[in-house]
Design a protein around this motif. Structure first.
Motif, mmCIF file in Angstrom:
data_model
loop_
_atom_site.group_PDB
_atom_site.id
_atom_site.type_symbol
_atom_site.label_atom_id
_atom_site.label_comp_id
_atom_site.label_asym_id
_atom_site.label_seq_id
_atom_site.Cartn_x
_atom_site.Cartn_y
_atom_site.Cartn_z
ATOM 1 N N LEU A 17 0.816 -1.213 0.000
ATOM 2 C CA LEU A 17 0.000 0.000 0.000
ATOM 3 C C LEU A 17 0.849 1.262 0.000
ATOM 4 O O LEU A 17 0.359 2.336 -0.336
ATOM 5 N N ASP A 18 2.128 1.143 0.336
ATOM 6 C CA ASP A 18 2.988 2.310 0.275
ATOM 7 C C ASP A 18 3.132 2.810 -1.159
ATOM 8 O O ASP A 18 3.202 4.012 -1.394
ATOM 9 N N SER A 23 0.253 7.911 -1.860
ATOM 10 C CA SER A 23 0.262 9.123 -2.696
ATOM 11 C C SER A 23 -0.910 10.036 -2.354
ATOM 12 O O SER A 23 -0.808 11.252 -2.506
ATOM 13 N N PHE A 24 -2.005 9.484 -1.863
ATOM 14 C CA PHE A 24 -3.145 10.313 -1.465
ATOM 15 C C PHE A 24 -2.791 11.190 -0.268
ATOM 16 O O PHE A 24 -3.264 12.310 -0.146
ATOM 17 N N ALA A 25 -1.949 10.681 0.621
ATOM 18 C CA ALA A 25 -1.550 11.458 1.803
ATOM 19 C C ALA A 25 -0.686 12.644 1.407
ATOM 20 O O ALA A 25 -0.754 13.704 2.028
ATOM 21 N N LEU A 31 -6.157 14.508 5.517
ATOM 22 C CA LEU A 31 -7.146 13.419 5.497
ATOM 23 C C LEU A 31 -6.546 12.116 6.021
ATOM 24 O O LEU A 31 -5.452 11.730 5.617
ATOM 25 N N PRO A 32 -7.266 11.417 6.904
ATOM 26 C CA PRO A 32 -6.774 10.111 7.353
ATOM 27 C C PRO A 32 -6.941 9.062 6.252
ATOM 28 O O PRO A 32 -7.852 9.141 5.434
ATOM 29 N N LEU A 33 -6.038 8.089 6.252
ATOM 30 C CA LEU A 33 -6.087 6.987 5.302
ATOM 31 C C LEU A 33 -6.592 5.736 6.019
ATOM 32 O O LEU A 33 -6.099 5.387 7.095
ATOM 33 N N PRO A 48 2.472 3.363 9.423
ATOM 34 C CA PRO A 48 1.864 4.171 10.482
ATOM 35 C C PRO A 48 0.871 5.216 9.972
ATOM 36 O O PRO A 48 -0.004 5.652 10.711
ATOM 37 N N GLN A 49 0.948 5.601 8.710
ATOM 38 C CA GLN A 49 0.049 6.610 8.144
ATOM 39 C C GLN A 49 -1.330 6.054 7.827
ATOM 40 O O GLN A 49 -2.260 6.789 7.550
#
Length: 77
Positions: A17-18, A23-25, A31-33, A48-49
């Motif tokens: 998922l990294d 990329s959205f973060a 915004l939380p993921l 951790p994100q």
């Protein structure tokens, strides 16, 4: 304005998922993921994100991808 960025994943893609989701973060740092993982366990490579949520597979679906198509709205709701 969205309140969160959400994805639903299964299989080996949950370990990466990294590459596909962080990329959205970068574009929306406030915004939380959230990642809903369809499987029996959370990925080993948790970031951790991202807030992870485990969703046990439902045997009625013939393939995990089909389950994602049908359950993604239910999981987010």
């Amino acid at each position: 304005m969205p309140n969160a960025v959400v994805t639903v994943a299964y299989g080996h893609s949950t370990e990466h998922l990294d590459y596909t989701f962080l990329s959205f973060a970068k574009k929306n740092p406030s915004l939380p993921l959230h990642a809903f993982i369809i499987g029996k366990e959370l990925p080993r490579n948790r970031l951790p994100q991202i807030q992870y949520h485990l969703a046990t597979p439902i045997p009625d679906f013939s393939h995990p991808l089909r389950e994602i198509y049908f359950r993604r709205m239910e999981l987010i709701d």
